[in-house]
Design a protein around this motif. Structure first.
Motif, mmCIF file in Angstrom:
data_model
loop_
_atom_site.group_PDB
_atom_site.id
_atom_site.type_symbol
_atom_site.label_atom_id
_atom_site.label_comp_id
_atom_site.label_asym_id
_atom_site.label_seq_id
_atom_site.Cartn_x
_atom_site.Cartn_y
_atom_site.Cartn_z
ATOM 1 N N LEU A 63 0.896 -1.102 -0.080
ATOM 2 C CA LEU A 63 -0.086 -0.078 0.096
ATOM 3 C C LEU A 63 0.788 1.444 -0.086
ATOM 4 C CD1 LEU A 63 -2.789 -0.958 2.418
ATOM 5 C CD2 LEU A 63 -2.997 -0.745 0.440
ATOM 6 N N ALA A 64 2.150 1.088 0.300
ATOM 7 C CA ALA A 64 3.048 2.469 0.373
ATOM 8 C C ALA A 64 3.919 2.378 -0.541
ATOM 9 C CB ALA A 64 3.834 2.221 1.740
ATOM 10 N N ASP A 65 3.964 1.280 -1.587
ATOM 11 C CA ASP A 65 4.933 1.238 -2.701
ATOM 12 C C ASP A 65 4.282 1.882 -4.029
ATOM 13 O OD1 ASP A 65 6.641 0.469 -4.572
ATOM 14 O OD2 ASP A 65 7.464 -1.233 -3.610
ATOM 15 N N PRO A 66 4.738 2.758 -4.633
ATOM 16 C CA PRO A 66 4.215 3.490 -5.781
ATOM 17 C C PRO A 66 4.379 2.447 -7.228
ATOM 18 C CG PRO A 66 6.465 4.524 -5.249
ATOM 19 C CD PRO A 66 6.017 3.635 -4.039
ATOM 20 N N ARG A 67 5.196 1.428 -6.831
ATOM 21 C CA ARG A 67 5.068 0.321 -7.937
ATOM 22 C C ARG A 67 3.850 -0.344 -8.097
ATOM 23 N NH1 ARG A 67 10.840 -2.700 -6.358
ATOM 24 N NH2 ARG A 67 9.646 -2.329 -4.344
ATOM 25 N N PHE A 68 3.118 -0.576 -6.957
ATOM 26 C CA PHE A 68 1.793 -0.822 -7.294
ATOM 27 C C PHE A 68 0.680 0.083 -7.290
ATOM 28 C CE2 PHE A 68 4.536 -3.499 -4.622
ATOM 29 C CZ PHE A 68 4.379 -4.857 -5.109
ATOM 30 N N SER A 69 0.081 -0.148 -8.459
ATOM 31 C CA SER A 69 -0.727 1.196 -9.082
ATOM 32 C C SER A 69 -1.960 0.943 -8.572
ATOM 33 C CB SER A 69 -0.823 0.932 -10.435
ATOM 34 O OG SER A 69 -1.755 1.999 -11.047
ATOM 35 N N SER A 70 -2.708 2.094 -8.241
ATOM 36 C CA SER A 70 -4.279 2.128 -8.080
ATOM 37 C C SER A 70 -5.246 2.298 -9.092
ATOM 38 C CB SER A 70 -4.404 3.231 -6.866
ATOM 39 O OG SER A 70 -3.790 3.029 -5.705
ATOM 40 N N ARG A 71 -4.506 2.418 -10.389
ATOM 41 C CA ARG A 71 -5.214 2.781 -11.569
ATOM 42 C C ARG A 71 -6.216 1.406 -11.903
ATOM 43 N NH1 ARG A 71 -2.542 3.675 -15.842
ATOM 44 N NH2 ARG A 71 -0.305 3.225 -14.943
ATOM 45 N N TYR A 72 -7.312 1.614 -11.789
ATOM 46 C CA TYR A 72 -8.118 0.386 -12.456
ATOM 47 C C TYR A 72 -7.536 -0.347 -13.417
ATOM 48 C CZ TYR A 72 -11.389 2.627 -8.671
ATOM 49 O OH TYR A 72 -11.888 3.139 -7.767
ATOM 50 N N GLU A 73 -7.415 0.441 -14.436
ATOM 51 C CA GLU A 73 -6.996 -0.112 -15.985
ATOM 52 C C GLU A 73 -5.659 -1.085 -15.740
ATOM 53 O OE1 GLU A 73 -5.415 4.059 -16.274
ATOM 54 O OE2 GLU A 73 -7.232 2.958 -15.264
ATOM 55 N N THR A 74 -4.891 -0.788 -14.840
ATOM 56 C CA THR A 74 -3.813 -1.709 -14.303
ATOM 57 C C THR A 74 -3.878 -2.979 -13.763
ATOM 58 O OG1 THR A 74 -2.945 -0.954 -12.125
ATOM 59 C CG2 THR A 74 -2.286 0.266 -14.383
ATOM 60 N N GLN A 75 -5.458 -3.228 -13.393
ATOM 61 C CA GLN A 75 -5.673 -4.471 -12.520
ATOM 62 C C GLN A 75 -6.743 -5.355 -13.114
ATOM 63 O OE1 GLN A 75 -7.732 -2.101 -9.394
ATOM 64 N NE2 GLN A 75 -5.749 -0.970 -8.856
ATOM 65 N N ASP A 96 -3.351 7.413 -9.674
ATOM 66 C CA ASP A 96 -1.985 7.362 -9.134
ATOM 67 C C ASP A 96 -1.326 9.003 -9.258
ATOM 68 O OD1 ASP A 96 -1.939 4.819 -8.757
ATOM 69 O OD2 ASP A 96 -0.979 4.465 -10.621
ATOM 70 N N ALA A 97 -0.187 9.256 -8.656
ATOM 71 C CA ALA A 97 0.450 10.505 -8.851
ATOM 72 C C ALA A 97 0.711 10.501 -10.270
ATOM 73 C CB ALA A 97 1.759 10.512 -7.929
ATOM 74 N N PRO A 98 0.754 11.868 -11.060
ATOM 75 C CA PRO A 98 0.404 13.053 -10.109
ATOM 76 C C PRO A 98 -1.167 13.734 -10.074
ATOM 77 C CG PRO A 98 1.088 13.564 -12.225
ATOM 78 C CD PRO A 98 1.170 12.131 -12.110
ATOM 79 N N GLU A 99 -2.018 12.548 -10.910
ATOM 80 C CA GLU A 99 -3.228 13.275 -10.728
ATOM 81 C C GLU A 99 -3.915 12.979 -9.379
ATOM 82 O OE1 GLU A 99 -7.483 11.980 -13.520
ATOM 83 O OE2 GLU A 99 -5.710 10.438 -13.340
ATOM 84 N N HIS A 100 -3.556 11.764 -8.709
ATOM 85 C CA HIS A 100 -4.186 11.749 -7.512
ATOM 86 C C HIS A 100 -3.859 12.778 -6.493
ATOM 87 C CE1 HIS A 100 -3.641 10.019 -3.443
ATOM 88 N NE2 HIS A 100 -4.996 9.633 -3.491
ATOM 89 N N THR A 101 -2.204 13.101 -6.616
ATOM 90 C CA THR A 101 -1.850 14.108 -5.829
ATOM 91 C C THR A 101 -2.472 15.707 -5.881
ATOM 92 O OG1 THR A 101 0.492 13.297 -6.127
ATOM 93 C CG2 THR A 101 0.440 15.354 -5.094
ATOM 94 N N ARG A 102 -2.846 15.965 -7.119
ATOM 95 C CA ARG A 102 -3.455 17.146 -7.329
ATOM 96 C C ARG A 102 -4.962 17.215 -6.357
ATOM 97 N NH1 ARG A 102 -7.611 17.966 -12.095
ATOM 98 N NH2 ARG A 102 -8.285 20.132 -11.662
ATOM 99 N N PHE A 103 -5.787 16.240 -6.562
ATOM 100 C CA PHE A 103 -7.084 16.192 -6.044
ATOM 101 C C PHE A 103 -6.715 16.004 -4.390
ATOM 102 C CE2 PHE A 103 -8.564 14.935 -10.141
ATOM 103 C CZ PHE A 103 -9.777 15.483 -10.496
#
Length: 401
Positions: A63-75, A96-103
């Motif tokens: 959950l803390a590793d950016p190599r694991f993506s939250s973007r649905y299309e990667t899953q 994911d960042a940077p889009e997630h960071t903005r919101f």
């Protein structure tokens, strides 16, 4: 990094919870955790690798590793047999960042502990109003309908600034969402609510009021983003808290010693809420897409693979919590993963905590004889593992004063 790519023993566990133990993770999943904290799942030919992770330490690391993506299309979704579509506009859980960071930066300041604690008075008022209505109606009652669902729904009204004249309609729509038993029905109800919130967001641009949606309407969000974020906040803050209130009450009624402890000492509420969050973990599983090759506990996960994260099993990991299958309101449940971890940790967790800290003691104090009105095994549960875990209804009764 190890050169061994383990695919030798894929498994096909059931994610269904045992009917006799409605608060526990699926027994097949916890059995796997006891053997090894990461295992490959059996997939059809041509599908990418899918891994089940059940151990607390590994789940927290992922959950803390950016190599694991939250973007649905990667899953790759095992139950659906394919990759998920991209997240709707404004859905922070699918970014994911940077889009997630903005919101996230735009919203973080609006969900601080201090700001949420300022809402305690209003939460207390709403809770008292619902308990008054419950008492007037008299026993028996469905706790979901009269209490667990209306409290967070009315708080969402307060937070987003839903006009008073719209609140009856809004609550009707939220009830339809809460009562949906199939993902398709839930999705349809969510779309209807989303359309209302998009129109409300546009109205706030023209005539802002003192609420979160008006704050966001004054930002650089597009109209589509504004409506999407509002729908995301609704979805994230309504179904989850409503099910925690109902399932949490069910768990307390099934553990009378713990219920008695909380009733006798309302000051226990803070710790009780954290323990109930850990013990129930109603958002039981999540997905992450693997963006690059990663070695994890001796397993080599390939770019394009998917990880199924068993949060409920992780929160019952004896390597982290002693006697994890025991509900103990006096334990320190610090570090539980019910709200996730890392940059995607739940934005509204402080509001959820405030609602539960107020609601549970108030309910138990108002109705000291509160008890189930049906045998525990007859309480209807949500059985679809893809949905937030909870009860469809919770029939209760009590002694009239």
């Amino acid at each position: 990094m190890s050169n061994t790519y383990y695919r030798d023993q894929p498994v096909s566990p059931s994610f269904d919870r045992a009917p006799a133990c409605p608060f526990d993770p699926a027994p097949e999943v916890t059995a796997l955790r006891a053997e090894q904290p990461i295992v490959p799942l059996a997939m059809p030919e041509g599908a990418p690798g899918v891994w089940l992770v059940t151990g607390y330490a590994l789940v927290r690391r992922i959950l803390a590793d950016p190599r694991f993506s939250s973007r649905y299309e990667t899953q790759y979704h095992p139950a659906l047999g394919g990759h998920l579509p991209p997240a709707p506009v404004g859905d922070l859980t699918g970014m994911d960042a940077p889009e997630h960071t903005r919101f996230r930066k735009m919203l973080t300041g609006k969900f601080t502990v201090r700001r949420m604690n300022l809402l305690t008075e209003r939460v207390t008022e709403i809770t008292r109003e619902r308990l008054d209505a419950m008492e007037r109606q008299g026993p028996p009652a469905d706790l979901v309908e009269v209490f667990a669902q209306p409290v967070p729904a009315l708080m969402i009204c307060e937070l987003l600034g839903v006009p008073y004249e719209d609140r009856e309609q809004f609550q009707g729509q939220t009830r339809a969402l809460a009562e949906a038993e199939e993902p398709e029905a839930q999705y349809a109800a969510f779309i209807e609510l989303g359309e209302y919130l998009r129109s409300l967001g546009l109205a706030k641009r023209a005539q802002p009021t003192d609420d979160l949606l008006s704050d966001l309407a004054g930002s650089d969000l597009t109209d589509e983003e504004l409506g999407g974020v509002a729908a995301f906040l609704l979805g994230a803050g309504l179904d989850t808290t409503a099910n925690m209130l109902a399932l949490g009450t069910f768990a307390l009624l099934r553990n009378p010693d713990q219920l008695a402890a909380l009733r006798a000492d309302p000051g226990l509420a803070d710790g009780a809420v954290e323990e109930l969050l850990r013990y129930l973990t109603i958002a039981g599983t999540g997905l992450r897409g693997v963006l690059e090759d990663v070695e994890l506990d001796g397993r080599l996960l390939k770019a394009g693979d998917t990880v199924v994260i068993a949060l409920n099993a992780a929160n019952r990991d004896p390597a982290k919590f002693s006697d994890p299958d025991l509900l103990d309101l006096r334990r320190s449940a610090a570090g539980h993963l019910a709200f996730g971890h890392g940059v995607h940790q739940c934005l509204g967790q402080q509001l959820a905590r405030v609602e539960m800290r107020v609601a549970f003691p108030a309910l138990l104090t108002r109705f000291p004889g509160l008890r189930l009105a049906v045998p525990a095994e007859e309480v209807p549960l949500r059985t679809d593992p893809s949905l937030i875990h909870g009860v469809l209804s919770l029939p209760v009764t009590w002694d009239r004063a």
